[in-house]
Design a protein around this motif. Structure first.
Motif, short mmCIF file in Angstrom:
data_model
loop_
_atom_site.label_atom_id
_atom_site.label_comp_id
_atom_site.label_asym_id
_atom_site.label_seq_id
_atom_site.Cartn_x
_atom_site.Cartn_y
_atom_site.Cartn_z
N ILE A 79 0.86 -1.20 0.00
CA ILE A 79 0.00 0.00 0.00
C ILE A 79 0.89 1.24 0.00
CG2 ILE A 79 -0.23 0.16 2.54
CD1 ILE A 79 -3.26 0.80 2.04
N GLY A 80 0.35 2.34 -0.51
CA GLY A 80 1.10 3.60 -0.53
C GLY A 80 2.40 3.42 -1.30
N GLY A 81 3.49 3.85 -0.68
CA GLY A 81 4.78 3.76 -1.35
C GLY A 81 5.22 2.34 -1.62
N SER A 82 4.55 1.39 -1.03
CA SER A 82 4.93 0.00 -1.26
C SER A 82 4.22 -0.64 -2.44
CB SER A 82 4.70 -0.81 0.03
OG SER A 82 5.70 -0.49 0.96
N SER A 139 6.25 -4.54 2.39
CA SER A 139 5.90 -3.66 3.50
C SER A 139 7.18 -3.28 4.24
CB SER A 139 4.93 -4.36 4.45
OG SER A 139 4.63 -3.51 5.54
N LYS A 140 7.48 -1.99 4.26
CA LYS A 140 8.72 -1.58 4.91
C LYS A 140 8.63 -1.83 6.41
CE LYS A 140 12.21 1.88 5.40
NZ LYS A 140 12.54 3.24 5.71
N GLY A 141 7.55 -1.34 7.01
CA GLY A 141 7.37 -1.56 8.44
C GLY A 141 7.07 -3.02 8.76
N GLY A 142 6.44 -3.67 7.79
CA GLY A 142 6.14 -5.09 7.94
C GLY A 142 4.95 -5.38 8.82
N THR A 144 1.86 -3.33 8.39
CA THR A 144 0.71 -2.58 7.87
C THR A 144 -0.51 -3.49 7.72
OG1 THR A 144 2.25 -1.12 6.75
CG2 THR A 144 -0.02 -1.09 5.95
N GLY A 202 8.91 4.99 2.10
CA GLY A 202 8.06 4.26 1.15
C GLY A 202 7.87 4.99 -0.18
N ARG A 203 7.48 6.26 -0.11
CA ARG A 203 7.13 6.97 -1.35
C ARG A 203 8.35 7.32 -2.19
NH1 ARG A 203 6.18 9.70 3.14
NH2 ARG A 203 7.04 11.77 3.50
N GLN A 283 0.74 10.80 -4.03
CA GLN A 283 1.25 10.34 -2.74
C GLN A 283 2.57 11.03 -2.41
OE1 GLN A 283 2.97 6.51 -2.15
NE2 GLN A 283 3.11 6.86 0.04
N GLU A 287 1.91 13.33 0.76
CA GLU A 287 2.43 12.83 2.02
C GLU A 287 3.70 13.59 2.44
OE1 GLU A 287 1.57 8.43 3.46
OE2 GLU A 287 3.45 8.52 2.37
N GLN A 415 5.68 11.22 7.92
CA GLN A 415 4.25 11.18 7.65
C GLN A 415 3.50 10.91 8.95
OE1 GLN A 415 6.41 9.21 5.63
NE2 GLN A 415 6.48 7.62 7.20
O1 PA5 Z 1 5.43 6.59 1.94
C1 PA5 Z 1 5.19 5.94 2.95
O2 PA5 Z 1 6.01 5.82 3.86
C2 PA5 Z 1 3.88 5.20 3.11
O3 PA5 Z 1 3.01 5.46 2.08
C3 PA5 Z 1 4.12 3.72 3.17
O4 PA5 Z 1 4.73 3.30 1.99
C4 PA5 Z 1 2.81 2.96 3.36
O5 PA5 Z 1 2.15 3.43 4.50
C5 PA5 Z 1 3.07 1.48 3.52
O6 PA5 Z 1 3.92 1.23 4.58
P1 PA5 Z 1 4.68 -0.13 4.70
O7 PA5 Z 1 5.57 -0.27 3.54
O8 PA5 Z 1 5.43 0.00 6.01
O9 PA5 Z 1 3.66 -1.22 4.74
#
Ligand code: PA5
Length: 445
Positions: A79-82, A139-142, A144, A202-203, A283, A287, A415
């Motif tokens: 999701i988002g940047g991922s 998922s960066k945070g792992g 989400t 992420g973005r 985004q 963001e 963010q």
């Molecule tokens: O740009 C960002 O940091 C966010 O949009 C993240 O990419 C997004 O919330 C997804 O997070 P994650 O990769 O930890 O699941």
């Protein structure tokens, strides 16, 4: 090289006022370079293009090859940047009807983990039944929720359909080096993993495996994508003077427009393949800059489609908008308007003309109409829609966003605002650890 034309903003902001950003923009660019500005822990993207080695690209391509060979469908969960960067590039380069034309050469790419819609997930799992599918969990945070939920469902389905051993080949995880459930699960199950560098948010991560792996799986040339970005890294380097630095100029003009009351920026395309590029851009800027109760609201339209919906608002609504058009000089296919004997539609005046010529006149006519109607216009041109030019555009917007955020005075790399909805959702769902929040939120209902 991409072109930037800001002439059509000068009826609204003076050229001198934009040129006056020269020193500030240089300071902002230097702050990125030296890591002296806000959010300097997250500047790993700045020299990412030029630091990607051929061996790393080859490694990604090898993993992509395995997925391409084994899968009819690959689900990108993120999701988002991922996911937005990968989707932006894949949709820009794919045949518009690719999903209707499964081919032996490349798997169909679909997306999950970017919403919590039960219908979406049900329909996706139904679609995948009986198909050989792979999964890229990003998922960066792992942790989400959207992504983890989709991954839980799809991983089970993958194991059920293909067996646990085969699933290990078909599932790849892209996440933090050490933390988060995505990392723990991948290590425990023995999935192949790639790391999202700590210092890349992420973005800004499209040029890491987050974007590169899905793009390679879809069959596109990630080396060219990186080359385009690397060339743009040079074009927008700190040493390049303001007059020649398109990212600095774009950052300057949009900040000046904002000061003059233009609070909404519309990213415009005349090619629907760029729809998701706009989503990625929204985004990136939304963001990065939407903080401290200020900043431009980034929005987007697909023309000429949306000229028949939002066109009225843009022409005659509140004069708080400006447009940034991504214009493609050369299309990839040729098609002429056919002659028709009866000419009942009156289109014979176009017979023999390329469809793109009609589109280009629509573009020019729209620019003139909107500028006349009080909408400043920035024009970004690329030669054609390919990996190289998309790489350029990606890096151009990333560095412009960093400069622009600093000109605005915000931290473009955090963010904090995205946590508010999560907190409420967890409280409402009685997530362990959120007992106090659950109690508090129920009083508000
Ligand atoms: O740009 C960002 O940091 C966010 O949009 C993240 O990419 C997004 O919330 C997804 O997070 P994650 O990769 O930890 O699941």
């Amino acid at each position: 090289m991409i072109g930037l034309n800001i002439e059509k903003t000068f009826d609204f902001v003076s050229k001198a006022s934009v040129l006056a950003y020269d020193a500030q923009a240089l300071i902002a660019r230097e702050a990125l370079e030296k890591g002296t500005g806000k959010g300097s822990d997250f500047l790993g993207w700045l020299h990412l293009p030029s630091s990607i080695s051929k061996a790393f690209i080859a490694n990604i391509q090898a993993t992509a090859k395995i997925l391409r060979e084994h899968c009819e469908v690959v689900v990108v969960a993120g999701i988002g940047g991922s996911y937005l960067g990968a989707r932006a590039v894949i949709e820009a380069l794919s045949n518009s009807f690719a999903w209707l034309m499964p081919s032996a050469q490349a798997p169909v790419i679909v997306y999950a983990g970017c919403n919590i819609s039960e219908d979406y997930l049900y329909e996706l799992t139904e679609y995948l039944k009986g198909k050989k599918f792979g999964l890229i969990n990003i998922s960066k945070g792992g942790t989400t929720t959207e992504t983890a939920l989709a991954f839980r469902l799809l991983r089970q389905q993958c194991e059920q359909q293909h067996g646990k051993e085969m699933a290990k080949k078909l599932i790849v995880t892209i996440t933090d080096a050490h933390k988060g459930v995505a990392r723990i699960t991948a290590d425990r199950e023995g999935y192949q993993t790639y790391i999202i560098p700590d210092d890349v948010g992420g973005r800004y991560s499209v040029l890491t495996p987050v974007g590169l792996l899905p793009i390679a799986v879809a069959g596109f040339d990630i080396e060219q994508l990186v080359t385009g970005a690397t060339d743009m890294e040079q074009t927008c380097a700190t040493r390049v003077p303001f007059a020649k630095n398109p990212a600095a100029q774009y950052a300057a003009v949009r900040n000046e427009l904002y000061k003059r009351g233009k609070k909404i920026e519309l990213l415009v395309n005349f090619c629907p393949k760029l729809h998701y590029f706009s989503e990625w851009w929204k985004q990136l800027f939304g963001e990065s800059e939407g903080k401290d109760h200020k900043s431009i609201f980034p929005a987007s339209v697909d023309f000429t489609t949306d000229l028949h919906s939002m066109g009225q608002w843009i022409q005659e609504g509140e004069r708080s908008i400006f447009e940034t058009v991504i214009s493609i000089d050369n299309v990839n296919h040729q098609m002429e308007v056919p002659y028709d004997e009866a000419n009942l539609d009156g289109l014979n005046y176009l017979a023999g003309k390329r469809i793109d010529e009609v589109n280009k006149m629509a573009e020019l006519g729209t620019q003139m109409a909107h500028v006349d109607g009080g909408v400043p216009n920035i024009r970004i041109t690329i030669d054609k829609l390919d990996e190289y030019n998309l790489g350029q555009l990606i890096y151009f917007f990333e560095v412009a966003c960093g400069i622009s955020g600093y000109l605005l005075g915000v931290n473009p790399f955090n963010q904090p605002g995205v946590e508010a909805y999560k907190m409420n959702m967890f409280a409402l769902l009685n997530k362990p650890g959120y007992e106090a929040e659950s109690k508090a939120i129920r009083k508000k209902l």
